[in-house]
Design an enzyme around this catalytic site. Structure first.
Site, PDB file in Angstrom:
ATOM      1  N   VAL A   5       0.827  -1.200   0.000  1.00 58.38           N
ATOM      2  CA  VAL A   5       0.000   0.000   0.000  1.00 58.38           C
ATOM      3  C   VAL A   5       0.865   1.255   0.000  1.00 58.38           C
ATOM      4  O   VAL A   5       0.620   2.204  -0.752  1.00 58.38           O
ATOM      5  CB  VAL A   5      -0.965  -0.004   1.198  1.00 58.38           C
ATOM      6  CG1 VAL A   5      -1.700   1.329   1.313  1.00 58.38           C
ATOM      7  CG2 VAL A   5      -1.957  -1.148   1.074  1.00 58.38           C
ATOM      8  N   THR A  46      -1.100  -4.147   9.513  1.00 59.41           N
ATOM      9  CA  THR A  46      -2.055  -4.350  10.617  1.00 59.41           C
ATOM     10  C   THR A  46      -2.489  -5.815  10.593  1.00 59.41           C
ATOM     11  O   THR A  46      -3.631  -6.124  10.257  1.00 59.41           O
ATOM     12  CB  THR A  46      -3.272  -3.417  10.482  1.00 59.41           C
ATOM     13  OG1 THR A  46      -3.884  -3.619   9.190  1.00 59.41           O
ATOM     14  CG2 THR A  46      -2.857  -1.964  10.610  1.00 59.41           C
ATOM     15  N   GLU A  54      -7.702   2.413   1.715  1.00 56.41           N
ATOM     16  CA  GLU A  54      -7.296   2.014   0.356  1.00 56.41           C
ATOM     17  C   GLU A  54      -8.218   0.913  -0.146  1.00 56.41           C
ATOM     18  O   GLU A  54      -8.717   0.091   0.629  1.00 56.41           O
ATOM     19  CB  GLU A  54      -5.831   1.571   0.341  1.00 56.41           C
ATOM     20  CG  GLU A  54      -5.463   0.462   1.335  1.00 56.41           C
ATOM     21  CD  GLU A  54      -5.726  -0.936   0.806  1.00 56.41           C
ATOM     22  OE1 GLU A  54      -5.964  -1.070  -0.418  1.00 56.41           O
ATOM     23  OE2 GLU A  54      -5.686  -1.878   1.597  1.00 56.41           O
ATOM     24  N   ARG A  94      -6.510  -3.496  -5.504  1.00 56.96           N
ATOM     25  CA  ARG A  94      -6.439  -4.917  -5.825  1.00 56.96           C
ATOM     26  C   ARG A  94      -5.016  -5.251  -6.243  1.00 56.96           C
ATOM     27  O   ARG A  94      -4.435  -4.555  -7.071  1.00 56.96           O
ATOM     28  CB  ARG A  94      -7.394  -5.262  -6.965  1.00 56.96           C
ATOM     29  CG  ARG A  94      -8.860  -5.103  -6.638  1.00 56.96           C
ATOM     30  CD  ARG A  94      -9.709  -5.204  -7.897  1.00 56.96           C
ATOM     31  NE  ARG A  94      -9.443  -4.085  -8.814  1.00 56.96           N
ATOM     32  CZ  ARG A  94      -9.969  -3.968 -10.029  1.00 56.96           C
ATOM     33  NH1 ARG A  94     -10.764  -4.926 -10.494  1.00 56.96           N
ATOM     34  NH2 ARG A  94      -9.686  -2.928 -10.786  1.00 56.96           N
ATOM     35  N   PHE A 149     -16.520 -10.674  -9.054  1.00 58.53           N
ATOM     36  CA  PHE A 149     -16.538 -11.625  -7.942  1.00 58.53           C
ATOM     37  C   PHE A 149     -17.660 -12.654  -8.111  1.00 58.53           C
ATOM     38  O   PHE A 149     -18.327 -13.029  -7.149  1.00 58.53           O
ATOM     39  CB  PHE A 149     -16.657 -10.891  -6.602  1.00 58.53           C
ATOM     40  CG  PHE A 149     -15.373 -10.244  -6.154  1.00 58.53           C
ATOM     41  CD1 PHE A 149     -14.610 -10.802  -5.148  1.00 58.53           C
ATOM     42  CD2 PHE A 149     -14.904  -9.095  -6.768  1.00 58.53           C
ATOM     43  CE1 PHE A 149     -13.412 -10.233  -4.749  1.00 58.53           C
ATOM     44  CE2 PHE A 149     -13.703  -8.504  -6.391  1.00 58.53           C
ATOM     45  CZ  PHE A 149     -12.961  -9.076  -5.377  1.00 58.53           C
ATOM     46  N   GLY A 166      -9.016 -15.904  -0.505  1.00 61.44           N
ATOM     47  CA  GLY A 166      -7.894 -15.738   0.420  1.00 61.44           C
ATOM     48  C   GLY A 166      -7.174 -14.441   0.137  1.00 61.44           C
ATOM     49  O   GLY A 166      -7.781 -13.460  -0.272  1.00 61.44           O
ATOM     50  N   CYS A 224      -6.037  -9.622   2.340  1.00 62.03           N
ATOM     51  CA  CYS A 224      -7.099  -8.731   2.838  1.00 62.03           C
ATOM     52  C   CYS A 224      -8.342  -9.456   3.333  1.00 62.03           C
ATOM     53  O   CYS A 224      -8.756  -9.270   4.481  1.00 62.03           O
ATOM     54  CB  CYS A 224      -7.489  -7.736   1.740  1.00 62.03           C
ATOM     55  SG  CYS A 224      -6.187  -6.545   1.341  1.00 62.03           S
ATOM     56  N   LYS A 228      -4.115 -15.497  -6.175  1.00 59.39           N
ATOM     57  CA  LYS A 228      -4.757 -15.197  -7.450  1.00 59.39           C
ATOM     58  C   LYS A 228      -3.670 -14.885  -8.458  1.00 59.39           C
ATOM     59  O   LYS A 228      -2.490 -14.764  -8.104  1.00 59.39           O
ATOM     60  CB  LYS A 228      -5.732 -14.030  -7.329  1.00 59.39           C
ATOM     61  CG  LYS A 228      -5.071 -12.679  -7.087  1.00 59.39           C
ATOM     62  CD  LYS A 228      -6.101 -11.560  -7.161  1.00 59.39           C
ATOM     63  CE  LYS A 228      -5.434 -10.187  -7.061  1.00 59.39           C
ATOM     64  NZ  LYS A 228      -6.396  -9.079  -7.215  1.00 59.39           N
TER      65      LYS A 228
END
Length: 429
Positions: free
Chosen positions: A14, A89, A149, A152, A247, A255, A258, A319
């Protein structure tokens, strides 16, 4: 808005994307990170992340003098108008987000922030964090703003520069407007809300996407038993303007860095306020169920027992178009198979042969993964897997069976090469 002086703390996924893109928007950006080796590589123009366009943006910003890197995040703060917190985090033991890195940085910069500065929480943080950080700073002349944010992996630069929306949350309207002004040249609506609502938006979005994916995989299981085709079903759903088309692809579960972390954090926050959220809990349970279903298919293809069987894995990342292995459903399936005694060899375009994946021998070519295998499992939707020469693969595999968890290949093509193909959401009849 004119060029602003910005410090970005944290040069991870990020932070680096945020810094490079803000520099592209014309701002003066200093990115800081405690990892000295990472900073040295960035100064040399080396980007570890597999992210289209990021390396070019970094080089452009450095060449223009708008982007620089430092190991000392604190000192540049003294002249900053905005400080973006882009820190990890991670998920704690009970699902809560671990804010130790955020709290540490806030403590370090508290006395260094100039009057009028704005601290921007870009990382995904628990609900109420912006207000808690404001109390921790104890600086009435410094505002704290939530600006989550929505990047992807594999499309982060595109998502930053061409977002669906920009969410800015603050209890100080003027501070929110200043942060929104940083994105003045971006063609997207800025949603100005209170800080708590902004924090909930991030978790709510990811919780919804996780639920949507689990629902599609539930449909896929139903299709296998009724004779329906899940791809025909989802195509019909996409024609309904009330159902967003993204999606809606069946697969081996969800998975990544995030969705698992954020759904756990959302449940933890809900529980702390006495809210159950049974739908989200069911979506998480369903995800584990669908990962186990893929493993069960592999076992069935091996005659009911994979102990000692050689299983080839196509795809290890969560992915395509990323090198991220965190909470990968492919690895979840691999663990289930390893627990049953399978011998696993895996190939992924983003993972070098030397990458260490527990229970999996990583190889440098898809044919090496298939060599002498009793079954081949396609787990990540890399486009190159659809283009494989399946006759060459058939020539090296022991038993030409393909479990296609992503419906990535044309079953007629692999059938011509002699493979038995088993997809996801396709009829068992």
């Amino acid at each position: 808005m004119d060029s602003a002086r910005i410090v970005v703390v944290g040069c991870g996924y990020v932070g680096l994307t945020t810094g490079a893109c803000l520099a592209r928007l014309g701002h003066d950006v200093t990115c800081g990170d405690v990892d000295g080796e990472k900073i040295s590589r960035l100064r040399r123009g080396e980007v570890d992340l597999r992210e289209p366009g990021l390396g070019e943006l970094l080089a452009e910003g450095v060449a223009a003098g708008r982007l620089r890197f430092t190991e000392d995040s604190a000192q540049p703060v003294t002249g900053a108008e905005f400080v973006f917190l882009c820190l990890p985090t991670p998920r704690g033991v009970e699902g809560e987000a671990d804010l130790s890195a955020v709290d540490s940085v806030v403590g370090d910069i508290r006395a260094l922030l100039p009057p009028g500065a704005v601290v921007v929480a870009k990382s995904t943080v628990p609900v109420g964090t912006a207000r808690r950080l404001a109390r921790s700073l104890a600086r009435e002349d410094v505002a704290v703003v939530s600006n989550p944010e929505f990047l992807r992996e594999g499309r982060a630069v595109e998502d930053f520069l061409h977002p669906d929306r920009i969410v800015v949350g603050a209890d100080d309207q003027r501070a929110a407007e200043r942060v929104a002004g940083l994105y003045a040249s971006v063609q997207a609506r800025a949603e100005l809300v209170d800080s708590v609502s902004a924090e909930v938006v991030k978790y709510a979005s990811n919780g919804y996407l996780a639920t949507k994916l689990s629902y599609v995989n539930d449909l896929a299981e139903l299709c296998e038993h009724t004779g329906a085709d899940v791809e025909a079903v989802t195509e019909g759903m996409k024609r309904d303007h009330r159902v967003a088309p993204s999606f809606l692809s069946a697969g081996p579960g969800w998975g990544g860095s995030c969705l698992p972390k954020d759904t756990a954090a959302l449940l933890h926050t809900a529980a702390s306020h006495g809210v159950e959220m049974p739908l989200l809990r069911a979506a998480i349970r369903a995800n584990g169920h669908h990962q186990a279903r893929v493993a069960d298919k592999v076992v069935e293809c091996c005659g009911g027992d994979v102990s000692g069987a050689r299983v080839g894995l196509l795809g290890l990342t969560f992915k395509a178009h990323t090198g991220d292995l965190r909470d990968s459903p492919a690895l979840a399936v691999a663990r289930l198979l390893a627990e049953r005694g399978a011998q696993l060899r895996g190939y992924d375009p983003a993972c070098a042969e030397r990458v260490a994946v527990e229970g999996v021998r990583c190889v440098a070519d898809p044919r090496l993964a298939a060599e002498n295998a009793d079954v081949l499992v396609l787990l990540t939707d890399w486009p190159e897997f659809a283009e494989l020469d399946w006759e060459q693969v058939a020539a090296v595999i022991r038993t030409p069976v393909l479990v296609d968890a992503r419906n990535q290949v044309d079953p007629r093509e692999v059938a011509r090469a002699g493979f038995a193909w088993r997809g996801t959401g396709r009829s068992l009849r």
